[in-house]
Design a protein around this motif. Structure first.
Motif, mmCIF file in Angstrom:
data_model
loop_
_atom_site.group_PDB
_atom_site.id
_atom_site.type_symbol
_atom_site.label_atom_id
_atom_site.label_comp_id
_atom_site.label_asym_id
_atom_site.label_seq_id
_atom_site.Cartn_x
_atom_site.Cartn_y
_atom_site.Cartn_z
ATOM 1 N N ASP A 86 50.817 34.324 38.965
ATOM 2 C CA ASP A 86 51.318 34.673 40.384
ATOM 3 C C ASP A 86 50.367 35.650 41.077
ATOM 4 O O ASP A 86 50.363 35.690 42.266
ATOM 5 N N ARG A 87 49.936 36.589 40.210
ATOM 6 C CA ARG A 87 49.099 37.813 40.997
ATOM 7 C C ARG A 87 47.849 37.454 40.493
ATOM 8 O O ARG A 87 46.756 38.350 40.846
ATOM 9 N N ILE A 88 47.234 36.427 40.208
ATOM 10 C CA ILE A 88 45.657 36.054 39.833
ATOM 11 C C ILE A 88 44.772 36.486 40.734
ATOM 12 O O ILE A 88 43.623 36.884 40.644
ATOM 13 N N GLU A 89 44.911 36.275 42.033
ATOM 14 C CA GLU A 89 44.009 36.376 43.133
ATOM 15 C C GLU A 89 43.475 37.979 43.055
ATOM 16 O O GLU A 89 42.516 38.208 43.442
ATOM 17 N N GLY A 90 44.771 38.850 42.786
ATOM 18 C CA GLY A 90 44.110 40.238 42.753
ATOM 19 C C GLY A 90 43.357 40.904 41.829
ATOM 20 O O GLY A 90 42.554 41.597 41.827
ATOM 21 N N PHE A 91 43.172 40.025 40.746
ATOM 22 C CA PHE A 91 42.206 40.450 39.709
ATOM 23 C C PHE A 91 40.674 39.988 39.947
ATOM 24 O O PHE A 91 39.748 40.640 39.205
ATOM 25 N N HIS A 151 31.756 33.492 42.509
ATOM 26 C CA HIS A 151 31.878 32.390 41.559
ATOM 27 C C HIS A 151 33.596 32.335 41.291
ATOM 28 O O HIS A 151 33.911 31.233 40.636
ATOM 29 N N ALA A 152 34.279 33.160 41.555
ATOM 30 C CA ALA A 152 35.533 33.239 41.253
ATOM 31 C C ALA A 152 36.371 32.257 42.115
ATOM 32 O O ALA A 152 36.251 31.663 42.971
ATOM 33 N N ARG A 153 37.347 31.627 41.106
ATOM 34 C CA ARG A 153 38.267 30.554 41.652
ATOM 35 C C ARG A 153 39.571 30.588 41.153
ATOM 36 O O ARG A 153 39.943 29.897 40.317
ATOM 37 N N PRO A 154 40.359 31.695 41.552
ATOM 38 C CA PRO A 154 41.605 32.076 40.827
ATOM 39 C C PRO A 154 42.700 31.013 41.073
ATOM 40 O O PRO A 154 43.496 30.558 40.124
#
Length: 388
Positions: free
Chosen positions: A174-179, A199-202
């Protein structure tokens, strides 16, 4: 057989023969060459490339290459006529003692028995093919892999996550974008839109984990999914409809099945399709899950590899364990099959241990593996005997 314009036979077309089918090598140049290198090359050209998938072809090539290197290193030559059962058994023991990596605690991890047996299976297929196509006398000892026993496999162990672990994994998702957000001074400005690493694709990673946790799909099945298999594929419809599915999921043994998507999977897929996937699409993109278009070495069309899915799942587990202080909730190394085991156990519990439903949804009719997937996690099993 290929032929010239006047109808004369020129030999077999590469890639047209399965590993145990006949290929006419009567007119092949140097057909009596007593060389592992020569015959491995012919086997790969005539029976593997163009017949097996690119991934499997690469694996067979590596495994046979390891045998060639080990054999030539021990004898100083690669004469195929001198390979006997003793050498094959010796290679088996060599593989079983081969270190794969050093773990964080300093222990050396050896090659798994299943991986050793996979090497032996590829070597056996090669010698079976060669025995059929080689000239008489090239293999005086017949098939040297015959009657070489495989390593005994350890008893499989259940790897389902407990309910508490599933809860904290979903909290991380649920909070993965913040990481993945950039935290530099320029990105902390009050009027700046939160940005993530290039390159991140949360949202994609969250959708993959929810999909595997909610369907029990294998990593190769997830990597092989196309957008056209998703019904519905419109983000708004995915959020609205209670019944959504993936059709024609290709599993082991040429099987195909339909899997239904739960609420978490539907919402996560809708978010990914709406906000991330469009930026990674190119003219060849058919896959459901795409790698970042900013990656220079990505595959044509952007399809994720099974190994990339390993990385995605492992990274979620790493983030989870950094957040969790309770030792009982820690995951260690999170693997794709852990999510499959968790789904199998939860589906068994919710369906009243309906065998037909388990076979259909897991795509695995083997009783041995059905029992493995439906074993409870340790905390549940321990609770059953607590007050006995």
């Amino acid at each position: 057989m290929a032929s010239t314009t006047d109808g004369a036979a020129t030999g077999p077309e590469p890639g047209k023969f399965a590993s145990r089918k006949m290929a006419d090598l009567t007119h092949a140049p140097g057909r009596g060459d007593d060389s592992l290198t020569v015959w491995v090359g012919r086997y790969l050209d005539l029976a593997v490339r163009g017949v097996r998938s690119t991934e499997v072809t690469g694996k067979i090539d590596r495994h046979l290459g390891r045998f060639q290197t080990w054999f030539a290193g021990g004898f100083g030559h690669d004469r195929i006529s001198t390979v006997t059962r003793r050498e094959v058994a010796g290679w088996r023991e060599h593989l079983a003692a081969s270190p794969v990596r050093t773990l964080a605690d300093g222990r050396v991890q050896l090659m798994a028995p299943a991986t050793v047996n996979n090497h032996l299976a590829h070597l056996s297929a090669f010698f079976t093919w060669t025995a059929v196509h080689a000239p008489a006398g090239l293999l005086p000892h017949s098939d040297p892999t015959a009657r070489v026993e495989l390593l005994r496999l350890p008893a499989p162990t259940p790897r389902a996550l407990g309910d508490a672990q599933v809860r904290t994994v979903k909290n991380v998702l649920d909070r993965i974008e913040g990481f993945h957000r950039l935290t530099g001074r320029a990105h902390r400005a009050l009027d700046a839109v939160p940005a993530v690493h290039a390159h991140a694709r949360p949202l994609r990673d969250r959708a993959i984990v929810h999909l595997m946790l909610g369907t029990g799909l294998r990593r190769a099945e997830v990597a092989g999914l196309d957008l056209t298999q998703l019904d519905p594929a419109d983000p708004a419809e995915l959020r609205r409809r209670r019944v959504a599915r993936l059709t024609g999921v290709r599993g082991k043994g040429r099987t195909s099945r339909t899997v239904f998507l739960g609420l978490d999977s539907r919402v996560a897929l809708a978010d990914y399709l709406e906000h991330e996937r469009p930026s990674d699409v190119d003219g060849k993109s058919a896959a459901l899950f795409l790698s970042a278009s900013s990656i220079a070495t990505r595959r044509a069309g952007g399809r994720l590899s099974p190994r990339s899915i390993n990385t995605v799942i492992g990274e979620i587990g790493r983030i989870h364990d950094l957040e969790v202080t309770d030792a009982e909730r820690r995951l260690g190394v999170l693997r794709p099959h852990d999510l499959r085991h968790t789904f199998g156990y939860q589906l068994s519990r919710e369906s009243g241990h309906n065998r037909a439903e388990l076979e259909h949804r897991l795509g695995h009719a083997n009783d041995r593996y059905l029992r493995l997937y439906t074993n409870p996690p340790d905390d549940v099993a321990a609770g059953w005997v607590e007050n006995l």
